[in-house]
Design a protein around this motif. Structure first.
Motif, short mmCIF file in Angstrom:
data_model
loop_
_atom_site.label_atom_id
_atom_site.label_comp_id
_atom_site.label_asym_id
_atom_site.label_seq_id
_atom_site.Cartn_x
_atom_site.Cartn_y
_atom_site.Cartn_z
N ASP A 62 59.28 56.78 4.81
CA ASP A 62 59.40 56.77 3.34
C ASP A 62 60.55 57.59 2.78
OD1 ASP A 62 58.19 55.96 0.71
OD2 ASP A 62 58.02 58.13 0.52
N PRO A 63 60.87 58.78 3.31
CA PRO A 63 61.96 59.57 2.70
C PRO A 63 63.35 58.98 2.89
CG PRO A 63 60.50 60.97 4.02
CD PRO A 63 60.19 59.54 4.37
N TYR A 64 63.48 57.96 3.72
CA TYR A 64 64.81 57.50 4.14
C TYR A 64 65.05 56.07 3.66
CZ TYR A 64 63.70 61.48 7.01
OH TYR A 64 63.30 62.74 7.42
N PRO A 65 66.30 55.66 3.51
CA PRO A 65 66.59 54.31 3.03
C PRO A 65 66.00 53.24 3.95
CG PRO A 65 68.58 55.67 3.05
CD PRO A 65 67.53 56.45 3.77
N ALA A 66 65.50 52.17 3.35
CA ALA A 66 64.87 51.11 4.13
C ALA A 66 65.85 50.46 5.10
CB ALA A 66 64.28 50.05 3.21
N GLU A 67 67.14 50.44 4.74
CA GLU A 67 68.11 49.85 5.65
C GLU A 67 68.39 50.72 6.86
OE1 GLU A 67 70.61 51.73 2.28
OE2 GLU A 67 68.67 50.73 2.53
N ALA A 68 67.96 51.99 6.79
CA ALA A 68 68.17 52.91 7.91
C ALA A 68 66.93 53.08 8.77
CB ALA A 68 68.62 54.27 7.39
N VAL A 69 65.75 53.05 8.16
CA VAL A 69 64.51 53.33 8.89
C VAL A 69 63.46 52.28 8.51
CG1 VAL A 69 62.72 55.01 9.44
CG2 VAL A 69 65.03 55.80 8.83
N GLY A 70 62.96 51.59 9.54
CA GLY A 70 61.90 50.62 9.35
C GLY A 70 60.77 50.89 10.33
N VAL A 71 59.91 49.90 10.49
CA VAL A 71 58.77 50.03 11.39
C VAL A 71 58.67 48.79 12.28
CG1 VAL A 71 57.47 51.53 9.82
CG2 VAL A 71 57.15 49.03 9.71
N VAL A 72 57.98 48.98 13.39
CA VAL A 72 57.66 47.88 14.30
C VAL A 72 56.19 47.52 14.13
CG1 VAL A 72 57.57 47.11 16.70
CG2 VAL A 72 59.36 48.72 15.96
N VAL A 73 55.91 46.26 13.95
CA VAL A 73 54.53 45.77 13.96
C VAL A 73 54.29 45.15 15.33
CG1 VAL A 73 52.86 44.19 12.93
CG2 VAL A 73 54.54 45.37 11.47
N ASP A 74 53.54 45.85 16.16
CA ASP A 74 53.25 45.42 17.53
C ASP A 74 51.76 45.15 17.64
OD1 ASP A 74 52.52 45.45 20.32
OD2 ASP A 74 54.44 46.40 20.78
N THR A 75 51.40 43.92 17.90
CA THR A 75 50.00 43.53 17.87
C THR A 75 49.15 44.28 18.89
OG1 THR A 75 50.36 41.71 19.43
CG2 THR A 75 50.63 41.22 17.09
N TYR A 76 49.71 44.57 20.05
CA TYR A 76 48.95 45.28 21.09
C TYR A 76 48.50 46.64 20.61
CZ TYR A 76 48.07 47.84 25.45
OH TYR A 76 47.52 48.63 26.44
N HIS A 77 49.35 47.31 19.85
CA HIS A 77 49.05 48.67 19.43
C HIS A 77 48.27 48.75 18.12
CE1 HIS A 77 51.28 50.61 22.58
NE2 HIS A 77 52.37 49.92 22.30
N LEU A 78 48.27 47.68 17.32
CA LEU A 78 47.71 47.77 15.98
C LEU A 78 46.51 46.89 15.73
CD1 LEU A 78 51.06 47.80 13.93
CD2 LEU A 78 49.62 49.75 14.52
N TRP A 79 46.10 46.07 16.67
CA TRP A 79 45.06 45.09 16.40
C TRP A 79 43.73 45.70 16.01
CZ3 TRP A 79 40.39 44.50 18.95
CH2 TRP A 79 40.22 45.29 20.11
N TRP A 80 43.46 46.92 16.45
CA TRP A 80 42.17 47.59 16.26
C TRP A 80 42.01 48.21 14.87
CZ3 TRP A 80 42.65 52.66 14.82
CH2 TRP A 80 43.95 53.20 14.95
N ASP A 81 43.09 48.39 14.14
CA ASP A 81 43.11 49.19 12.91
C ASP A 81 42.64 48.37 11.72
OD1 ASP A 81 43.64 50.91 10.83
OD2 ASP A 81 45.78 51.13 11.25
N ASP A 82 41.55 48.81 11.07
CA ASP A 82 41.01 48.04 9.95
C ASP A 82 41.88 48.15 8.69
OD1 ASP A 82 40.41 50.65 9.26
OD2 ASP A 82 38.35 50.22 8.63
N GLN A 83 42.89 49.03 8.72
CA GLN A 83 43.81 49.15 7.59
C GLN A 83 45.12 48.39 7.81
OE1 GLN A 83 42.92 50.88 4.71
NE2 GLN A 83 40.96 50.83 5.79
N VAL A 84 45.24 47.72 8.94
CA VAL A 84 46.56 47.18 9.31
C VAL A 84 47.02 46.10 8.34
CG1 VAL A 84 45.75 45.39 10.93
CG2 VAL A 84 48.00 46.47 11.25
N TRP A 85 46.11 45.27 7.82
CA TRP A 85 46.53 44.17 6.94
C TRP A 85 47.07 44.74 5.63
CZ3 TRP A 85 46.74 40.88 10.51
CH2 TRP A 85 45.74 40.82 11.49
#
Length: 270
Positions: free
Chosen positions: A159-182
């Motif tokens: 969040d503190p950094y420009p979106a063009e510089a810092v983003g995120v990876v959505v990896d299903t293997y690591h995130l499938w369990w999280d009820d907040q992921v959607w």
């Protein structure tokens, strides 16, 4: 648009397939995208790899990995990783942010260090035209591989950094369990932070080495198409990488792995 237009074969899925053969195999299969890892790229030569993929008509969708900020040489190594990504022409450097330092127990402080370290790299990333993509890993990896465990945590660090510089990876293997992921995928889209989408299944039971517990699409319990539709709805239009770590898969010939990966991608992700 073909169902394979967004598909990218991450070379980790065929771990023992030599880099030139993997590139040639992707081109022979009619693909135009590949995801690469630093170790085989360095072994072949960064400039030579860039020429290899260009000659094959492929684009590099991501380079993995930077990060591991608990290591003493994190700054210099990550600057090198950014330069390697720029040479390869990929817009995304995946960050596996690292675990706790030896004898450390303060996970909040470790996460703060990750955020500060990313901030220190942002100017170089912007100059190089490379986006730093924070990849949250399943909580079982928090102690040694990644103190960032949820998509929400990754977005907070970005969040503190420009979106063009810092983003995120959505990896299903690591995130499938999280009820907040959607909800967090929707947030990531609104904040223009989705830099990379990777699909792999979660197999049960996990093998003894949990790092190798990823399955090809359709071999586990993850709602892969639901994830793909969610990132699409959030505005992500980029590549869809399939990245699998699995010893049984790796034991097979690379061309055979690629063929089944394509088949399963079409059936369970596209």
């Amino acid at each position: 648009m073909s169902d394979l237009d967004r598909f990218s074969f991450n070379q980790a899925t065929a771990q023992h397939w030599a880099l030139p053969d993997a590139v040639a195999g992707c081109a022979a299969a009619g693909l135009d995208k590949i995801g690469l890892w630093r170790e085989p790229v360095q072994a072949y030569g960064v400039a030579a790899t860039a020429q290899l993929v260009r000659d094959a008509g492929l684009a590099v969708t991501s380079l993995c990995r930077g990060g591991f900020f608990q290591q003493d040489d994190w700054y210099d190594d990550n600057r090198r990783a950014i330069d390697e990504a720029a040479t390869l022409g990929t817009p995304v450097l995946v960050l596996v942010c690292g675990g706790l330092r030896p004898a450390e127990r303060d996970i909040d402080a470790a996460r703060q260090h990750v955020g500060d370290a990313i901030g220190a790299l942002v100017p170089h990333a912007l100059d190089a035209g490379v986006r730093l993509a924070i990849e949250p890993l399943h909580p079982m990896f928090a102690s040694d591989r990644c103190v960032v465990s949820t998509l929400g945590q990754a977005l907070d660090l970005a969040d503190p950094y420009p979106a063009e510089a810092v983003g995120v990876v959505v990896d299903t293997y690591h995130l499938w369990w999280d009820d907040q992921v959607w909800r967090q995928i929707t947030r990531a889209g609104a904040e223009r932070r989705i830099a990379c989408f990777q699909a792999a299944d979660w197999i049960t039971p996990l093998p003894e080495g949990v790092l190798l517990g990823r399955g090809l699409p359709g071999t586990g319990c993850v709602q892969l198409r639901r994830f793909r539709e969610a990132v699409d709805e959030a505005g992500y239009t980029g590549p869809v990488e399939v990245e699998v770590f699995n010893a049984e898969v790796w034991a097979r010939p690379g061309a055979e792995i690629l063929a089944e990966t394509i088949e399963r991608y079409l059936e369970h992700v596209a």
